[in-house]
Design an enzyme around this catalytic site. Structure first.
Site, PDB file in Angstrom:
ATOM      1  N   GLY A   1       1.896   3.139   2.216  1.00  0.00           N
ATOM      2  CA  GLY A   1       2.900   3.180   3.284  1.00  0.00           C
ATOM      3  C   GLY A   1       4.197   2.530   2.814  1.00  0.00           C
ATOM      4  O   GLY A   1       5.292   3.053   3.048  1.00  0.00           O
ATOM      5  N   HIS A   2       4.073   1.377   2.126  1.00  0.00           N
ATOM      6  CA  HIS A   2       5.278   0.726   1.590  1.00  0.00           C
ATOM      7  C   HIS A   2       5.918   1.603   0.507  1.00  0.00           C
ATOM      8  O   HIS A   2       7.141   1.714   0.426  1.00  0.00           O
ATOM      9  CB  HIS A   2       4.920  -0.631   0.960  1.00  0.00           C
ATOM     10  CG  HIS A   2       4.361  -1.630   1.913  1.00  0.00           C
ATOM     11  ND1 HIS A   2       3.033  -2.003   1.905  1.00  0.00           N
ATOM     12  CD2 HIS A   2       4.950  -2.347   2.897  1.00  0.00           C
ATOM     13  CE1 HIS A   2       2.838  -2.911   2.840  1.00  0.00           C
ATOM     14  NE2 HIS A   2       3.978  -3.138   3.461  1.00  0.00           N
TER      15      HIS A   2
ATOM     16  N   HIS B   1       0.858  -1.175   0.000  1.00  0.00           N
ATOM     17  CA  HIS B   1       0.000   0.000   0.000  1.00  0.00           C
ATOM     18  C   HIS B   1       0.898   1.230   0.000  1.00  0.00           C
ATOM     19  O   HIS B   1       2.137   1.101  -0.057  1.00  0.00           O
ATOM     20  CB  HIS B   1      -0.952  -0.005   1.201  1.00  0.00           C
ATOM     21  CG  HIS B   1      -0.263  -0.257   2.508  1.00  0.00           C
ATOM     22  ND1 HIS B   1       0.633   0.631   3.064  1.00  0.00           N
ATOM     23  CD2 HIS B   1      -0.309  -1.313   3.359  1.00  0.00           C
ATOM     24  CE1 HIS B   1       1.085   0.151   4.205  1.00  0.00           C
ATOM     25  NE2 HIS B   1       0.540  -1.047   4.408  1.00  0.00           N
TER      26      HIS B   1
ATOM     27  N   LYS C   1       5.099   2.614  11.725  1.00  0.00           N
ATOM     28  CA  LYS C   1       3.832   2.085  12.238  1.00  0.00           C
ATOM     29  C   LYS C   1       4.085   0.935  13.203  1.00  0.00           C
ATOM     30  O   LYS C   1       3.421   0.802  14.220  1.00  0.00           O
ATOM     31  CB  LYS C   1       2.951   1.629  11.087  1.00  0.00           C
ATOM     32  CG  LYS C   1       1.705   0.963  11.609  1.00  0.00           C
ATOM     33  CD  LYS C   1       0.623   0.927  10.597  1.00  0.00           C
ATOM     34  CE  LYS C   1      -0.436  -0.013  11.079  1.00  0.00           C
ATOM     35  NZ  LYS C   1       0.085  -1.396  11.071  1.00  0.00           N
TER      36      LYS C   1
END
Ligand code: PAF
Length: 286
Positions: A35-36, A33, A148
């Protein structure tokens, strides 16, 4: 972008990349997603080439966890990584990473023990072991991980220092800030497990955390504020709260009062069959 699945191919390809400068590693379990992709973007700013690993690591899942259900979408992930400018995708099989007879485990005491370590026994041993292997396999100059998983980042930093990965390889382990949806929910591959109703309720997690942080920063009692945060999550539709803890940001020692050192609020809570984690800095605005 090349895709390699054996250690021999990986070594050849990384040696080739190293001739043009520093190599960054972004370890992932796939189901990518934004974030990656933020990790990849940061890696591209810091190194000449980016290697991403996709490996759903069985040793970090407990017997009743979601190993079989964990989303796997290698073709789609490869497309996203290619678009993001990744040079090499390392996508080994379980047998390549854990050949028959594999018998070694790395255990990081202290930072692994509370929080997620308490409710997921063995999880951080699995993480530390696979990340140590990925560091040995790729031998990157730097490695990037999402903030996270704040406790995971602390475990990996401790492991890398203790096992001397920081020289000559992995000279820096870089934490990249959490990417959030517009309602504040932290991006996670597990968010796709949420039903529409659960997804709507899940936004209560960052909202309640921000409220708790404001109360702590204004001097309110920490244990009472954390109890109110837990109650708020249950009221919003979460089924249980594994922990809601104020910690020292580095050591992850729980704090009952806010001091001068950087602190972090860490929460893990379950909604339906999904376990969500989040963390935020406390005291930064003081
Ligand atoms: O954060 C993850 O995706 C995993 O825990 C990691 C670091 C890739 C190890 O399997």
């Amino acid at each position: 972008m090349k895709v390699v699945t054996t250690l021999a191919q990986l070594r050849d390809e990384v040696a080739r990349l190293r001739t043009s400068g520093a190599v960054a590693l972004v370890p992932t379990m796939g189901a990518l997603h934004d974030g990656h992709l933020a990790l990849v973007r940061r890696a591209r700013e810091l190194a000449s080439s980016v290697v991403v690993s996709i490996f759903v690591n069985p040793t970090q899942f407990g017997p009743n966890e979601d190993l079989d259900a964990y989303p796997r979408q290698l073709a789609e992930d490869a497309r996203l990584l290619e678009e993001a400018g990744v040079a090499l995708l390392w996508a080994p099989s379980v047998e390549e990473v854990y050949p028959a007879g594999f018998a070694t485990s790395i255990s990081v005491s202290g930072v692994s023990e509370g929080l997620c370590g308490a409710s997921r026994p063995g999880h951080f041993d699995g993480v530390a072991t696979v990340v140590a292997k990925l560091f040995n396999q790729v031998q990157p100059d730097i490695a990037l991980f999402g903030e996270k998983d704040w406790q995971q980042l602390a475990v990996i930093r401790r492991m890398a220092r203790d096992l001397d990965y920081t020289h000559p390889h992995v000279s820096d382990i870089i934490g990249v800030p959490i990417v959030r949806e517009s309602d504040g929910l932290a991006l996670s591959s597990r968010n796709r497990y949420l039903s529409p109703e659960e997804r709507a309720a899940a936004a209560a997690l960052p909202t309640a955390m921000k409220q708790a942080i404001a109360r702590i920063e204004s001097g309110e009692n920490v244990p009472a504020t954390l109890a109110a945060l837990e109650a708020e999550l249950i009221r919003a539709g979460f089924s249980s709260v594994d922990y809601a803890t104020l910690t020292d940001a580095g050591s992850l020692e729980p704090l009952a009062i806010m001091g001068n050192a950087p602190a972090r609020l860490l929460v893990a809570a379950r909604i339906g069959r999904t376990r969500l984690i989040d963390n935020m800095p406390v005291g930064e605005s003081l």
